[in-house]
Design a protein around this motif. Structure first.
Motif, PDB file in Angstrom:
ATOM      1  N   SER A 176       0.670  -1.194  -0.105  1.00 45.28           N
ATOM      2  CA  SER A 176      -0.139   0.128   0.052  1.00 45.28           C
ATOM      3  C   SER A 176       0.847   1.107   0.004  1.00 45.28           C
ATOM      4  O   SER A 176       2.029   1.133   0.305  1.00 45.28           O
ATOM      5  CB  SER A 176      -0.807   0.129   1.379  1.00 45.28           C
ATOM      6  OG  SER A 176      -0.047   0.153   2.387  1.00 45.28           O
ATOM      7  N   ASN A 177       0.379   2.395  -0.019  1.00 44.01           N
ATOM      8  CA  ASN A 177       1.130   3.601  -0.177  1.00 44.01           C
ATOM      9  C   ASN A 177       1.692   3.952   1.203  1.00 44.01           C
ATOM     10  O   ASN A 177       2.877   4.147   1.165  1.00 44.01           O
ATOM     11  CB  ASN A 177       0.081   4.864  -0.589  1.00 44.01           C
ATOM     12  CG  ASN A 177       0.101   5.017  -2.115  1.00 44.01           C
ATOM     13  OD1 ASN A 177       0.616   3.958  -2.761  1.00 44.01           O
ATOM     14  ND2 ASN A 177      -0.734   5.605  -2.819  1.00 44.01           N
ATOM     15  N   LEU A 178       0.958   3.502   2.044  1.00 44.08           N
ATOM     16  CA  LEU A 178       1.562   3.789   3.363  1.00 44.08           C
ATOM     17  C   LEU A 178       2.631   2.946   3.834  1.00 44.08           C
ATOM     18  O   LEU A 178       3.537   3.276   4.451  1.00 44.08           O
ATOM     19  CB  LEU A 178       0.321   3.688   4.503  1.00 44.08           C
ATOM     20  CG  LEU A 178       0.821   3.702   5.921  1.00 44.08           C
ATOM     21  CD1 LEU A 178       1.268   5.332   6.323  1.00 44.08           C
ATOM     22  CD2 LEU A 178      -0.377   3.484   7.073  1.00 44.08           C
ATOM     23  N   LEU A 179       2.529   1.387   3.359  1.00 42.86           N
ATOM     24  CA  LEU A 179       3.612   0.818   3.604  1.00 42.86           C
ATOM     25  C   LEU A 179       4.736   1.167   2.743  1.00 42.86           C
ATOM     26  O   LEU A 179       5.912   0.874   3.255  1.00 42.86           O
ATOM     27  CB  LEU A 179       3.136  -0.765   3.297  1.00 42.86           C
ATOM     28  CG  LEU A 179       4.113  -1.733   3.456  1.00 42.86           C
ATOM     29  CD1 LEU A 179       4.472  -1.989   4.969  1.00 42.86           C
ATOM     30  CD2 LEU A 179       3.674  -3.259   3.083  1.00 42.86           C
ATOM     31  N   GLU A 180       4.610   1.564   1.539  1.00 43.35           N
ATOM     32  CA  GLU A 180       5.745   2.167   0.791  1.00 43.35           C
ATOM     33  C   GLU A 180       6.509   3.129   1.575  1.00 43.35           C
ATOM     34  O   GLU A 180       7.713   3.309   1.439  1.00 43.35           O
ATOM     35  CB  GLU A 180       5.266   2.618  -0.797  1.00 43.35           C
ATOM     36  CG  GLU A 180       5.188   1.355  -1.668  1.00 43.35           C
ATOM     37  CD  GLU A 180       4.534   1.929  -2.990  1.00 43.35           C
ATOM     38  OE1 GLU A 180       4.296   3.159  -2.982  1.00 43.35           O
ATOM     39  OE2 GLU A 180       4.490   1.168  -3.793  1.00 43.35           O
ATOM     40  N   LEU A 181       5.625   4.132   2.028  1.00 45.82           N
ATOM     41  CA  LEU A 181       6.095   5.378   2.634  1.00 45.82           C
ATOM     42  C   LEU A 181       7.074   4.739   4.070  1.00 45.82           C
ATOM     43  O   LEU A 181       8.119   5.248   4.132  1.00 45.82           O
ATOM     44  CB  LEU A 181       5.085   6.156   3.260  1.00 45.82           C
ATOM     45  CG  LEU A 181       5.360   7.289   4.053  1.00 45.82           C
ATOM     46  CD1 LEU A 181       6.406   8.227   3.044  1.00 45.82           C
ATOM     47  CD2 LEU A 181       4.367   8.186   4.651  1.00 45.82           C
ATOM     48  N   SER A 182       6.462   3.940   4.634  1.00 45.29           N
ATOM     49  CA  SER A 182       7.358   3.267   5.706  1.00 45.29           C
ATOM     50  C   SER A 182       8.698   2.561   5.334  1.00 45.29           C
ATOM     51  O   SER A 182       9.559   2.783   6.031  1.00 45.29           O
ATOM     52  CB  SER A 182       6.384   2.230   6.546  1.00 45.29           C
ATOM     53  OG  SER A 182       5.240   2.783   7.053  1.00 45.29           O
TER      54      SER A 182
END
Length: 155
Positions: free
Chosen positions: A137-143
């Motif tokens: 997800s975009n949040l996981l990519e950001l993390s």
């Protein structure tokens, strides 16, 4: 272009960066680079582990500068919090070992257990993160990008 380091030849900058992540930078004259220049070089080398896409955009040398400012700068406490929340990391047993399943390239049998957060950081700096992307997800990519940038400051 062909790049050369200590008589080893590399066809791509990615090959060169991976080699330097795992083997370090040997500088004959330590006065060639000041501390800021060393930090910039070290960070550039470790960026080979960044994903090729981030927030539905391609990450490359031209776009990285505009996309990466959106990534939070983490201290070690913040990095560990994200590793636990998003990548199933945890502290195990009475010896307080850091269990980090997203780092899997160690040669010893206890390849996922580290004695300190600095050891975790060093391993991510050297080898990047694996096993990421199952629930992408975009949040996981950001993390993931935030953790890789945190690890890129390993000294």
């Amino acid at each position: 272009s062909v790049y050369s380091v200590n008589r080893q030849r590399f066809v791509t900058t990615d090959e060169l960066q991976l080699h330097l992540c795992r083997n370090g930078i040997e500088i004959q004259n330590e006065h060639i680079l000041d501390e800021d220049e060393r930090q910039i070089l070290t960070r550039w080398i470790s960026l080979v582990h960044l994903p090729t896409r981030f927030n539905d955009s391609s990450l490359n040398y031209k776009s990285s500068l505009s996309l990466l400012p959106k990534v939070p700068i983490l201290d070690s406490e913040g990095a560990w919090s994200i590793l636990c929340r998003d990548f199933e990391c945890r502290v195990v047993d009475e010896h307080r070992k850091y269990c980090v399943p997203c780092v899997t390239r160690r040669k010893r049998e206890d390849y996922r257990n580290f004695d300190s957060l600095d050891d975790v950081r060093k391993q991510i700096y050297m080898y990047g993160m694996e096993g990421v992307g199952i629930h992408k997800s975009n949040l996981l990519e950001l993390s993931q990008v935030a953790i890789l940038l945190w690890a890129s400051l390993y000294k």
